[in-house]
Design a protein around this motif. Structure first.
Motif, PDB file in Angstrom:
ATOM      1  N   ALA A 237       0.858  -1.183   0.000  1.00 12.78           N
ATOM      2  CA  ALA A 237       0.000   0.000   0.000  1.00 12.78           C
ATOM      3  C   ALA A 237       0.892   1.230   0.000  1.00 12.78           C
ATOM      4  O   ALA A 237       2.122   1.122   0.107  1.00 12.78           O
ATOM      5  N   ALA A 238       0.237   2.393  -0.114  1.00 11.04           N
ATOM      6  CA  ALA A 238       0.946   3.658   0.094  1.00 11.04           C
ATOM      7  C   ALA A 238       0.646   4.121   1.510  1.00 11.04           C
ATOM      8  O   ALA A 238      -0.519   4.121   1.935  1.00 11.04           O
ATOM      9  N   TYR A 239       1.679   4.479   2.230  1.00 12.25           N
ATOM     10  CA  TYR A 239       1.530   4.921   3.607  1.00 12.25           C
ATOM     11  C   TYR A 239       1.872   6.405   3.660  1.00 12.25           C
ATOM     12  O   TYR A 239       2.974   6.818   3.315  1.00 12.25           O
ATOM     13  N   PHE A 240       0.887   7.181   4.107  1.00 16.80           N
ATOM     14  CA  PHE A 240       1.053   8.631   4.150  1.00 16.80           C
ATOM     15  C   PHE A 240       1.114   9.105   5.594  1.00 16.80           C
ATOM     16  O   PHE A 240       0.381   8.630   6.458  1.00 16.80           O
ATOM     17  N   CYS A 241       1.972  10.062   5.788  1.00 17.39           N
ATOM     18  CA  CYS A 241       2.086  10.725   7.067  1.00 17.39           C
ATOM     19  C   CYS A 241       1.596  12.165   6.893  1.00 17.39           C
ATOM     20  O   CYS A 241       1.784  12.765   5.828  1.00 17.39           O
ATOM     21  N   ALA A 242       0.932  12.684   7.906  1.00 14.21           N
ATOM     22  CA  ALA A 242       0.516  14.088   7.904  1.00 14.21           C
ATOM     23  C   ALA A 242       0.915  14.698   9.242  1.00 14.21           C
ATOM     24  O   ALA A 242       1.058  13.987  10.240  1.00 14.21           O
ATOM     25  N   SER A 243       1.100  15.990   9.260  1.00 13.40           N
ATOM     26  CA  SER A 243       1.423  16.660  10.524  1.00 13.40           C
ATOM     27  C   SER A 243       0.589  17.916  10.697  1.00 13.40           C
ATOM     28  O   SER A 243       0.074  18.493   9.727  1.00 13.40           O
ATOM     29  N   SER A 244       0.439  18.293  11.955  1.00 11.39           N
ATOM     30  CA  SER A 244      -0.235  19.549  12.290  1.00 11.39           C
ATOM     31  C   SER A 244       0.433  20.115  13.537  1.00 11.39           C
ATOM     32  O   SER A 244       1.167  19.414  14.231  1.00 11.39           O
ATOM     33  N   ASN A 245       0.154  21.387  13.821  1.00 12.64           N
ATOM     34  CA  ASN A 245       0.803  21.955  15.006  1.00 12.64           C
ATOM     35  C   ASN A 245      -0.005  21.723  16.270  1.00 12.64           C
ATOM     36  O   ASN A 245       0.458  21.997  17.367  1.00 12.64           O
ATOM     37  N   GLY A 246      -1.229  21.198  16.100  1.00  5.05           N
ATOM     38  CA  GLY A 246      -1.994  20.797  17.270  1.00  5.05           C
ATOM     39  C   GLY A 246      -2.598  21.925  18.069  1.00  5.05           C
ATOM     40  O   GLY A 246      -3.232  21.687  19.086  1.00  5.05           O
ATOM     41  N   LEU A 247      -2.423  23.155  17.613  1.00  2.00           N
ATOM     42  CA  LEU A 247      -2.984  24.263  18.382  1.00  2.00           C
ATOM     43  C   LEU A 247      -4.489  24.312  18.197  1.00  2.00           C
ATOM     44  O   LEU A 247      -5.007  23.990  17.135  1.00  2.00           O
ATOM     45  N   ALA A 248      -5.179  24.741  19.248  1.00  2.00           N
ATOM     46  CA  ALA A 248      -6.632  24.854  19.176  1.00  2.00           C
ATOM     47  C   ALA A 248      -7.004  25.785  18.032  1.00  2.00           C
ATOM     48  O   ALA A 248      -6.449  26.873  17.890  1.00  2.00           O
TER      49      ALA A 248
END
Lengths: 110, 115
Positions: free
Chosen positions: B88-99
């Protein structure tokens, strides 16, 4: 859990408008997104709409949200060959994760 | 400002081997998500991590799969004893998590092929 449905294929002629539709079951999502995926590439966020809005316009893109019918659509005006890609709608889940539809393959014919 | 980086971009393993997929989030982001995309399908959530913590692993298979996001270094998705169905293709995503900051930025993915 959340169920997100999209039609699999859409073909349009260059210069026409494209409308990609998405239906969902869970109405608690705060944000609803449209992502674009080109062959062999990752996902590019195109636009999103906040759940208390009905419409959002961003250049050639118009997002319509009908919360009563749980229906989201993406309209691309003046569709170009570079718009050929797979388009995914996605909704936020309970812990920030995204739930994706199966994607709509848009083919733009010259 | 570099985006989300994943490596390797392509990984080939034989059945029974281990696969290690790495994800470096965008600068300033402390939240990482892993998704799996099977051929001809949409992305399916696997796991959500903050530094040194697993927040939600409800989408992760119970066996053979594990994920970590250490204090230093990239997030790692580890698949032990791979089988053909892991291709499969495995994707990673990120965020800064701020409200109020909800956007997830995706990496280019790692395409895993199990022979």
């Amino acid at each position: 859990g959340e169920d997100v449905e999209q039609s699999l294929f859409l073909s349009v002629r260059e210069g026409d408008s494209s409308v990609i539709n998405c239906t969902y079951t869970d109405s608690s999502s705060t944000y609803l997104y449209w992502y674009k995926q080109e062959p062999g590439a990752g996902l590019q966020l195109l636009t999103y709409i906040f759940s208390n809005m009905d419409m959002k316009q961003d250049q050639r893109l118009t997002v319509l949200l009908n919360k009563k019918d749980k229906h989201l659509s993406l309209r691309i005006a003046d569709t170009q060959t570079g718009d050929s890609a797979i388009y995914f709608c996605a909704l936020t889940g309970s812990a920030r994760q995204l739930t994706f539809g199966s994607g709509t393959q848009l083919t733009v014919l010259p | 400002n570099a985006g989300v980086m994943q490596n390797p971009r392509h990984l080939v393993r034989r059945r029974g081997q281990e696969a290690r997929l790495r994800c470096s989030p965008m600068k300033g982001h402390s939240h990482v998500y892993w998704y799996r995309q099977l051929p001809e399908e949409g992305l399916k959530f696997m796991v959500y991590l903050q530094k040194e913590n697993i927040i939600d692993e409800s989408g992760m298979p119970k066996e053979r799969f594990s994920a970590e996001f250490p204090k230093e270094g990239p997030s790692i998705l580890r698949i032990q004893q791979v089988v053909r169905g892991d291709s499969a293709a495995y994707f990673c995503a990120s965020s800064n998590g701020l409200a109020g900051d909800h956007e997830q930025f995706f990496g280019p993915g790692t395409r895993l092929t199990v022979l």
